[in-house]
Write an enzyme that holds these catalytic residues in place. Structure first.
Site, PDB file in Angstrom:
ATOM      1  N   LYS A 187      31.811 125.608  75.205  1.00  0.00           N
ATOM      2  CA  LYS A 187      31.203 124.315  75.500  1.00  0.00           C
ATOM      3  C   LYS A 187      30.243 123.992  74.350  1.00  0.00           C
ATOM      4  O   LYS A 187      29.056 124.306  74.401  1.00  0.00           O
ATOM      5  CB  LYS A 187      30.490 124.369  76.858  1.00  0.00           C
ATOM      6  CG  LYS A 187      30.238 123.000  77.456  1.00  0.00           C
ATOM      7  CD  LYS A 187      29.861 123.127  78.926  1.00  0.00           C
ATOM      8  CE  LYS A 187      29.312 121.821  79.470  1.00  0.00           C
ATOM      9  NZ  LYS A 187      30.290 120.739  79.554  1.00  0.00           N
TER      10      LYS A 187
HETATM   11  N1  PPE Z   1      35.952 120.040  80.993  1.00  0.00           N
HETATM   12  C1  PPE Z   1      35.055 119.418  80.202  1.00  0.00           C
HETATM   13  C2  PPE Z   1      35.508 118.850  78.902  1.00  0.00           C
HETATM   14  C3  PPE Z   1      33.730 119.331  80.620  1.00  0.00           C
HETATM   15  O1  PPE Z   1      32.845 118.733  79.840  1.00  0.00           O
HETATM   16  C4  PPE Z   1      33.345 119.867  81.869  1.00  0.00           C
HETATM   17  C5  PPE Z   1      31.940 119.768  82.337  1.00  0.00           C
HETATM   18  C6  PPE Z   1      34.327 120.509  82.651  1.00  0.00           C
HETATM   19  C7  PPE Z   1      35.622 120.575  82.180  1.00  0.00           C
HETATM   20  C8  PPE Z   1      34.004 121.167  83.964  1.00  0.00           C
HETATM   21  O2  PPE Z   1      33.231 122.316  83.765  1.00  0.00           O
HETATM   22  P1  PPE Z   1      32.251 122.878  84.888  1.00  0.00           P
HETATM   23  O3  PPE Z   1      31.057 121.986  84.899  1.00  0.00           O
HETATM   24  O4  PPE Z   1      31.937 124.252  84.422  1.00  0.00           O
HETATM   25  O5  PPE Z   1      32.984 122.852  86.151  1.00  0.00           O
HETATM   26  N2  PPE Z   1      31.191 118.650  81.890  1.00  0.00           N
HETATM   27  C9  PPE Z   1      29.755 118.668  81.978  1.00  0.00           C
HETATM   28  C10 PPE Z   1      29.060 117.593  81.193  1.00  0.00           C
HETATM   29  C11 PPE Z   1      29.700 116.274  81.048  1.00  0.00           C
HETATM   30  C12 PPE Z   1      28.813 115.289  80.322  1.00  0.00           C
HETATM   31  O6  PPE Z   1      27.857 115.691  79.640  1.00  0.00           O
HETATM   32  O7  PPE Z   1      29.082 114.088  80.452  1.00  0.00           O
HETATM   33  C13 PPE Z   1      29.252 118.688  83.421  1.00  0.00           C
HETATM   34  O8  PPE Z   1      29.994 118.385  84.345  1.00  0.00           O
HETATM   35  O9  PPE Z   1      28.079 119.018  83.607  1.00  0.00           O
END
Ligand code: PPE
Length: 306
Positions: free
Chosen positions: A159
């Site tokens: 990330k």
């Molecule tokens: N894919 C991407 C590209 C992504 O950015 C996120 C989170 C996920 C999958 C899901 O990951 P998780 O949160 O671990 O389930 N995106 C973050 C930020 C988005 C933004 O800044 O706008 C979030 O959900 O916090």
């Protein structure tokens, strides 16, 4: 969103500072080259008090992301977890979105940043429904982006801040064209994920999500939903998903910390299933909400009380 209106303190390089003092220099390496890693975490008002949902797992992923970019964060996972708790408490939030970010600061210019300082901040604010309250209730409209998800052989699966310019192109295109969110295909033409969420598809009662090799982030919500739904008796499989699989699905939903479980009601101008939020999606929303608020004893180990 104007977070500066709502939080008093930011944690910056080991201490709490006033919001307006949480600034960096214009020669910050990460500003020029996107050399940062970050997280997004939600803290919920749970049974027994405010709790960060999988806060420790998020800080572990931050450490992994940093490692893949040779960034030696000067704090342990435990110290980062404690710092996140400290800033939520200082702001007197009973629920919050928490954004830790570690990035290269001053000390090096150009593409060999070995001498750059590593800085870290933890910011927290109130972030409502990522894709709108109506989206959570009735589902969103998505469009396959003309921009492909960045290739797995160009960046580590981490990330990292810089890689998000790829998501931003896709998101802007989708929103400009009147949709709520973009779906991104990988360079092989199969589904990777949304601009900021993972994707799930339901067909004939089986739940599918693309494998990590499709080029999606190893989402913590993705992992939670896979666990919760399979414990609930559903068959959950990681499988390559093609664009046409989307059109024949009974249900589609997206997952992420910010997005939580957001139903998709229309994809590329075609209704998903009946066009209404389906039963598996509803169940996923319900069980996820129960887990992150401490209502399910089997998953209270996912909560870090603040
Ligand atoms: N894919 C991407 C590209 C992504 O950015 C996120 C989170 C996920 C999958 C899901 O990951 P998780 O949160 O671990 O389930 N995106 C973050 C930020 C988005 C933004 O800044 O706008 C979030 O959900 O916090």
């Amino acid at each position: 969103m104007a977070p500066m209106d709502v939080a008093k303190y930011v944690w910056l390089d080991g201490e709490l500072v006033a919001w307006e003092d949480a600034t960096v220099h214009v020669l910050t390496h990460a500003l020029h080259y996107g050399t940062g890693v970050f997280e997004g975490i939600r803290a919920y008002e749970a049974v027994g008090g405010t709790a960060g949902f999988r806060l420790t797992d998020h800080m572990k992923r931050l450490a992994k992301s940093a490692k893949s970019y040779h960034m030696d964060i000067p704090y342990t996972v435990t110290e980062m977890v404690d710092a996140a708790k400290q800033v939520v408490r200082a702001n007197e939030f009973s629920s919050a979105y928490i954004r830790p970010i570690a990035f290269l600061g001053l000390g090096a210019l150009g593409l060999d940043p070995r001498n750059a300082q590593i800085q870290m901040a933890i910011i927290t604010w109130q972030w409502g429904a990522y894709l709108g309250e109506e989206g959570l209730a009735k589902g969103i409209r998505v469009k396959t982006s003309s921009w492909r998800r960045f290739s797995q052989d160009a960046f580590p699966n981490a990330k990292a801040t810089g890689t998000y310019i790829n998501s931003i192109l896709a998101k802007r295109e989708a929103v400009t064209d009147g949709y709520d969110e973009a779906l991104m295909l990988n360079s092989g033409g199969n589904l990777a994920e949304g601009s900021g969420e993972n994707l799930f598809l339901v067909r004939d009662e089986v739940i599918y999500t693309p494998p990590l090799s499709a080029g999606c982030l190893e989402g913590i919500t993705r992992d939670s939903i896979m666990t919760l739904l399979s414990d609930d008796g559903y068959r959950v499989e990681e499988r390559v998903i093609s664009r046409s699989d989307l059109y024949y699905s009974d249900e589609l939903f997206m997952t992420g910390t910010a997005a939580e479980v957001t139903p998709v009601r229309e994809v590329d101008n075609r209704p998903v299933g009946s066009g209404r939020v389906g039963p598996v999606t509803r169940r996923a929303q319900e069980i996820y909400a129960d887990a992150n608020t401490g209502k399910l004893d089997d998953y209270t180990h996912w909560l870090d009380y603040i």
